[in-house]
Design a protein around this motif. Structure first.
Motif, PDB file in Angstrom:
ATOM      1  N   LEU A   1       1.131  -1.407  -0.001  1.00  0.00           N
ATOM      2  CA  LEU A   1      -0.029  -0.061  -0.107  1.00  0.00           C
ATOM      3  C   LEU A   1       1.021   1.228   0.097  1.00  0.00           C
ATOM      4  CD1 LEU A   1      -2.888  -1.079   2.413  1.00  0.00           C
ATOM      5  CD2 LEU A   1      -2.698  -1.059   0.038  1.00  0.00           C
ATOM      6  N   ASP A   2       2.020   1.284   0.838  1.00  0.00           N
ATOM      7  CA  ASP A   2       2.984   2.382   0.670  1.00  0.00           C
ATOM      8  C   ASP A   2       3.458   2.671  -0.849  1.00  0.00           C
ATOM      9  OD1 ASP A   2       2.636   2.580   3.551  1.00  0.00           O
ATOM     10  OD2 ASP A   2       4.498   1.629   3.886  1.00  0.00           O
ATOM     11  N   ALA A   3       3.720   1.333  -1.495  1.00  0.00           N
ATOM     12  CA  ALA A   3       4.176   1.602  -2.792  1.00  0.00           C
ATOM     13  C   ALA A   3       3.263   2.136  -3.688  1.00  0.00           C
ATOM     14  CB  ALA A   3       4.801   0.159  -3.334  1.00  0.00           C
ATOM     15  N   MET A   4       2.176   1.764  -3.604  1.00  0.00           N
ATOM     16  CA  MET A   4       0.822   2.135  -4.319  1.00  0.00           C
ATOM     17  C   MET A   4       0.743   3.580  -4.039  1.00  0.00           C
ATOM     18  SD  MET A   4      -2.216  -0.834  -4.089  1.00  0.00           S
ATOM     19  CE  MET A   4      -3.273   0.578  -4.636  1.00  0.00           C
ATOM     20  N   GLU A   5       0.775   4.004  -2.864  1.00  0.00           N
ATOM     21  CA  GLU A   5       0.359   5.629  -2.464  1.00  0.00           C
ATOM     22  C   GLU A   5       1.619   6.236  -3.137  1.00  0.00           C
ATOM     23  OE1 GLU A   5      -1.480   7.928   1.203  1.00  0.00           O
ATOM     24  OE2 GLU A   5       0.357   6.402   1.832  1.00  0.00           O
ATOM     25  N   GLN A   6       2.979   5.915  -3.008  1.00  0.00           N
ATOM     26  CA  GLN A   6       4.202   6.586  -3.243  1.00  0.00           C
ATOM     27  C   GLN A   6       4.200   6.722  -4.918  1.00  0.00           C
ATOM     28  OE1 GLN A   6       7.668   5.225  -2.211  1.00  0.00           O
ATOM     29  NE2 GLN A   6       9.065   6.693  -3.173  1.00  0.00           N
ATOM     30  N   ALA A   7       3.530   5.870  -5.858  1.00  0.00           N
ATOM     31  CA  ALA A   7       3.661   5.907  -7.080  1.00  0.00           C
ATOM     32  C   ALA A   7       2.448   6.535  -7.655  1.00  0.00           C
ATOM     33  CB  ALA A   7       3.477   4.451  -7.782  1.00  0.00           C
ATOM     34  N   GLY A   8       1.216   6.790  -6.760  1.00  0.00           N
ATOM     35  CA  GLY A   8       0.203   7.497  -7.131  1.00  0.00           C
ATOM     36  C   GLY A   8      -0.679   6.743  -8.135  1.00  0.00           C
ATOM     37  N   PRO A   9      -1.701   7.112  -8.220  1.00  0.00           N
ATOM     38  CA  PRO A   9      -2.845   6.552  -9.364  1.00  0.00           C
ATOM     39  C   PRO A   9      -2.520   6.960 -10.433  1.00  0.00           C
ATOM     40  CG  PRO A   9      -3.836   8.654  -8.009  1.00  0.00           C
ATOM     41  CD  PRO A   9      -2.369   8.650  -7.564  1.00  0.00           C
ATOM     42  N   PRO A  10      -3.178   6.142 -11.486  1.00  0.00           N
ATOM     43  CA  PRO A  10      -3.925   4.881 -11.253  1.00  0.00           C
ATOM     44  C   PRO A  10      -2.900   3.720 -10.956  1.00  0.00           C
ATOM     45  CG  PRO A  10      -3.825   5.497 -13.603  1.00  0.00           C
ATOM     46  CD  PRO A  10      -3.223   6.449 -12.921  1.00  0.00           C
ATOM     47  N   THR A  11      -3.309   2.554 -10.970  1.00  0.00           N
ATOM     48  CA  THR A  11      -2.668   1.350 -10.977  1.00  0.00           C
ATOM     49  C   THR A  11      -3.353   0.318 -11.320  1.00  0.00           C
ATOM     50  OG1 THR A  11      -1.097   0.440  -9.618  1.00  0.00           O
ATOM     51  CG2 THR A  11      -2.920   0.664  -8.396  1.00  0.00           C
ATOM     52  N   ASP A  12      -2.661  -0.913 -11.450  1.00  0.00           N
ATOM     53  CA  ASP A  12      -3.466  -2.092 -11.702  1.00  0.00           C
ATOM     54  C   ASP A  12      -3.520  -2.761 -10.461  1.00  0.00           C
ATOM     55  OD1 ASP A  12      -4.505  -4.636 -12.199  1.00  0.00           O
ATOM     56  OD2 ASP A  12      -2.908  -5.163 -13.610  1.00  0.00           O
ATOM     57  N   LEU A  13      -4.513  -2.891  -9.624  1.00  0.00           N
ATOM     58  CA  LEU A  13      -4.559  -3.492  -8.610  1.00  0.00           C
ATOM     59  C   LEU A  13      -3.956  -4.879  -8.551  1.00  0.00           C
ATOM     60  CD1 LEU A  13      -5.337  -2.407  -5.675  1.00  0.00           C
ATOM     61  CD2 LEU A  13      -7.380  -3.937  -5.714  1.00  0.00           C
ATOM     62  N   VAL A  14      -4.109  -5.757  -9.509  1.00  0.00           N
ATOM     63  CA  VAL A  14      -3.947  -7.145  -9.599  1.00  0.00           C
ATOM     64  C   VAL A  14      -2.428  -7.245  -9.339  1.00  0.00           C
ATOM     65  CG1 VAL A  14      -3.610  -8.974 -11.281  1.00  0.00           C
ATOM     66  CG2 VAL A  14      -5.716  -7.797 -11.164  1.00  0.00           C
ATOM     67  N   THR A  15      -1.380  -6.656 -10.194  1.00  0.00           N
ATOM     68  CA  THR A  15      -0.144  -6.548 -10.053  1.00  0.00           C
ATOM     69  C   THR A  15       0.519  -5.795  -8.850  1.00  0.00           C
ATOM     70  OG1 THR A  15       0.274  -4.720 -11.695  1.00  0.00           O
ATOM     71  CG2 THR A  15       0.383  -6.903 -12.635  1.00  0.00           C
ATOM     72  N   ALA A  16      -0.366  -4.632  -8.438  1.00  0.00           N
ATOM     73  CA  ALA A  16       0.145  -4.062  -7.398  1.00  0.00           C
ATOM     74  C   ALA A  16      -0.008  -4.639  -5.953  1.00  0.00           C
ATOM     75  CB  ALA A  16      -0.072  -2.396  -7.380  1.00  0.00           C
ATOM     76  N   PHE A  17      -1.025  -5.324  -5.971  1.00  0.00           N
ATOM     77  CA  PHE A  17      -1.559  -5.860  -4.383  1.00  0.00           C
ATOM     78  C   PHE A  17      -2.180  -7.300  -4.554  1.00  0.00           C
ATOM     79  CE2 PHE A  17      -5.204  -5.533  -1.742  1.00  0.00           C
ATOM     80  CZ  PHE A  17      -4.740  -5.363  -0.461  1.00  0.00           C
ATOM     81  N   ALA A  18      -2.869  -7.592  -5.270  1.00  0.00           N
ATOM     82  CA  ALA A  18      -3.693  -8.922  -5.112  1.00  0.00           C
ATOM     83  C   ALA A  18      -2.673 -10.091  -5.233  1.00  0.00           C
ATOM     84  CB  ALA A  18      -4.686  -8.878  -6.171  1.00  0.00           C
ATOM     85  N   LYS A  19      -1.698  -9.891  -6.479  1.00  0.00           N
ATOM     86  CA  LYS A  19      -0.825 -11.069  -6.515  1.00  0.00           C
ATOM     87  C   LYS A  19       0.350 -11.200  -5.581  1.00  0.00           C
ATOM     88  CE  LYS A  19      -1.638 -12.216 -11.499  1.00  0.00           C
ATOM     89  NZ  LYS A  19      -1.213 -12.365 -13.019  1.00  0.00           N
ATOM     90  N   PRO A  20       0.919  -9.902  -5.481  1.00  0.00           N
ATOM     91  CA  PRO A  20       2.241 -10.112  -4.607  1.00  0.00           C
ATOM     92  C   PRO A  20       1.987 -10.403  -3.273  1.00  0.00           C
ATOM     93  CG  PRO A  20       1.762  -7.836  -5.133  1.00  0.00           C
ATOM     94  CD  PRO A  20       0.971  -8.451  -5.968  1.00  0.00           C
ATOM     95  N   ILE A  21       1.044 -10.061  -2.668  1.00  0.00           N
ATOM     96  CA  ILE A  21       0.730 -10.216  -1.234  1.00  0.00           C
ATOM     97  C   ILE A  21       0.616 -11.771  -0.940  1.00  0.00           C
ATOM     98  CG2 ILE A  21      -0.737 -10.061   0.844  1.00  0.00           C
ATOM     99  CD1 ILE A  21      -1.476  -7.243  -0.381  1.00  0.00           C
ATOM    100  N   PRO A  22      -0.374 -12.468  -1.372  1.00  0.00           N
ATOM    101  CA  PRO A  22      -0.278 -14.203  -1.297  1.00  0.00           C
ATOM    102  C   PRO A  22       0.975 -14.820  -1.770  1.00  0.00           C
ATOM    103  CG  PRO A  22      -1.854 -13.484  -2.914  1.00  0.00           C
ATOM    104  CD  PRO A  22      -1.326 -12.213  -2.412  1.00  0.00           C
TER     105      PRO A  22
END
Length: 402
Positions: free
Chosen positions: A132-153
Motif C-alpha cells: 500500500l505504501d508503494a501504491m501511495e508513493q507511485a500515485g494513481p492509477p494502478t493495476d490492483l492485480v499486479t500492485a496488490f492482489a498477486k504479490p501479497i499471497p
C-alpha cells in the motif's frame, strides 16, 4: 419421490453481460430445474452435474465418490478421445483418495491450524502495508492485480514454504499460465516443467541447509524428495492463485456494490463476515469433479459406477434453498456455511491462511484509500475466461484521490 431430471447439453463458457460475479445463466437455470442434472460429456460419456448445495456437500463427504486423477478421463469441454490419464504425481494429494491422501495431508495439518495462521497476521499486515505504501508513493492509477492482489499471497506462501523472495515472480508467472485458462498445451507443459525443475532443486537444498519454513519442517517425516516436491507444488499453486483472485475480484465486487463497501468501511467488525460472504458470492474455485466407485443414490437418481460427476461450487453457493437472496452481496449475511473451501477430507488445507490474508488486505486497502474506485468502466475490466480453473480478473485498473 424422484426429482425431475434436467439435461445440460453443453458446459457454458461465458457469463452474462454485466454480471461478472454470477455463475453462467445456464448453470443457474439448471439449478432451478433441480439440484442434479444429466450432463453428456463431449466424448459421449454420460455424466452428471450437481448444482444444489445439499447434494454437493453430500458428495464431498461420501467416500464412494473418488478424487483420483486417473479416473478423471472426461473433460466437460474437450473430447480427448481414448487418452489414458495417469495417476497424480507423488505428493499431489488433492487428486488422491484414502489412504494415500492422508499420508500426504496429515503431516501438514499442524502447520496450518487457526492458531498458527493467526500468528502470521503481523507479517501479513507488514507485507500488505509495504504494498500500500508503494501504491501511495507511485500515485494513481494502478493495476490492483499486479500492485496488490498477486504479490501479497505470493510473498506469504513463498515465505511459508521457504522459497527465496527473488523467485516469487517466477512462480507468479508460471502459476498464471497453469491456471489462467488461456495457455496452449505446449506452454502449459513448459510452465509445469519449469516449476517441477525448480522444486526438484529446492527440496535437496533444504535438506542440505534447512531453514524456518514448512518445507524444512517436513524433512523429518518419511516423505521422499519426490513427494515433498509434489506437496510444495500443490501448496504453491493453491496458496497463490486462489487468494490473489479473491483479493482482486473481491475488490471489484465491493467497488460495484458501494453501499456494502461503505458499510464495511464504517464498521471494521464486519470484516470477518465480509470475507465469508465474498467467498460465497464469488466462489473463484468454480467446480471440481468426482467419479462414482459404485452405484450411488443421489437426489432421487442412481449415479452409475464409473460416472463422472461435475460439482458446481459457484452454483451451490448461490442455492436459494440454502441462502436467501443468493445473488445479492450482503456483508451482514447471517447464514454462513459456504462451500468455497470445499467439504470433507479434501476441504482446503490453507483456508485459515487465506482468511487471514483477506481480512488483513481488504481492511487495509479500503482504509488507506477511502476514495478508491475503478479507473475504467466496469464492462472494460478484463476477466479471466470461464475455462480458467480459478475465476478472477486479469487486471483491475483503479484510481483514488491522491
Amino acid at each position: 419421490m424422484n426429482e425431475s431430471l434436467h439435461t445440460l447439453t453443453t458446459m457454458p463458457t461465458v457469463r452474462q453481460s454485466g454480471c461478472p460475479f454470477d455463475p453462467p445463466k445456464e448453470l443457474i437455470e439448471a439449478r432451478e430445474h433441480g439440484p442434479i442434472s444429466r450432463f453428456p460429456f463431449p466424448d459421449g460419456h454420460q455424466g452428471w452435474l450437481v448444482t444444489g448445495y445439499d447434494l454437493l456437500r453430500s458428495v464431498l463427504a461420501d467416500s464412494r465418490f473418488s478424487s483420483r486423477r486417473e479416473l478423471m478421463g472426461h473433460h466437460p469441454l474437450i473430447d480427448y478421445g481414448d487418452i489414458e490419464v495417469p495417476p497424480a504425481p507423488p505428493g499431489e494429494f488433492l487428486l488422491m483418495d484414502e489412504p494415500q491422501h492422508s499420508r500426504y495431508r496429515k503431516p501438514l495439518v499442524g502447520k496450518f491450524t487457526v492458531r498458527r495462521m493467526r500468528l502470521l497476521t503481523e507479517r501479513v499486515e507488514q507485507i500488505t502495508a509495504d504494498h500500500l505504501d508503494a501504491m501511495e508513493q507511485a500515485g494513481p492509477p494502478t493495476d490492483l492485480v499486479t500492485a496488490f492482489a498477486k504479490p501479497i499471497p505470493a510473498i506469504v506462501i513463498c515465505e511459508l514454504l521457504g522459497v527465496p523472495n527473488e523467485d516469487r515472480g517466477f512462480f507468479q508467472e508460471n502459476v498464471d499460465k497453469l491456471l489462467g485458462g488461456e495457455t496452449n498445451d505446449e506452454d502449459l507443459m513448459a510452465a509445469y516443467t519449469a516449476i517441477q525443475n525448480y522444486l526438484a532443486e529446492l527440496v535437496p537444498a533444504k535438506r542440505a541447509n534447512p531453514t524456518d519454513d514448512v518445507l524444512s519442517d517436513l524433512l523429518d517425516s518419511d516423505l521422499t524428495d519426490e513427494e515433498l516436491k509434489g506437496i510444495s507444488l500443490l501448496l504453491l499453486a493453491a496458496g497463490l492463485d486462489t487468494t490473489a483472485n479473491m483479493l482482486a475480484l473481491g475488490t471489484f465486487a465491493l467497488l460495484r456494490n458501494p453501499a456494502q463497501l461503505a458499510a464495511l468501511r464504517a464498521d471494521p467488525a464486519l470484516t470477518d463476515k465480509a470475507v465469508e460472504e465474498l467467498l460465497r458470492y464469488l466462489s473463484v474455485a468454480k467446480q471440481f469433479q468426482r467419479v462414482a466407485l459404485e452405484d450411488v443414490e443421489l437426489g432421487g437418481h442412481t449415479i452409475e459406477a464409473g460416472a463422472t460427476v461435475i460439482l458446481s461450487y459457484h452454483t451451490a453457493n448461490r442455492d436459494p434453498e440454502r441462502f436467501p437472496d443468493p445473488h445479492v452481496l450482503d456483508l451482514r449475511r447471517q447464514d454462513g456455511g459456504h462451500l468455497a473451501f470445499g467439504h470433507g477430507i479434501h476441504q482446503c488445507l490453507g483456508q485459515q491462511l487465506a482468511r487471514v490474508e483477506m481480512r488483513v488486505a481488504f481492511a487495509a486497502l479500503i482504509n488507506r484509500f477511502p476514495t478508491l474506485r475503478l479507473a475504467v468502466p466496469a464492462e472494460e475490466v478484463a476477466l479471466r475466461p470461464e475455462t480458467a480453473d480459478i475465476y478472477g480478473v486479469k487486471s483491475l485498473p483503479v484510481t483514488w484521490d491522491a
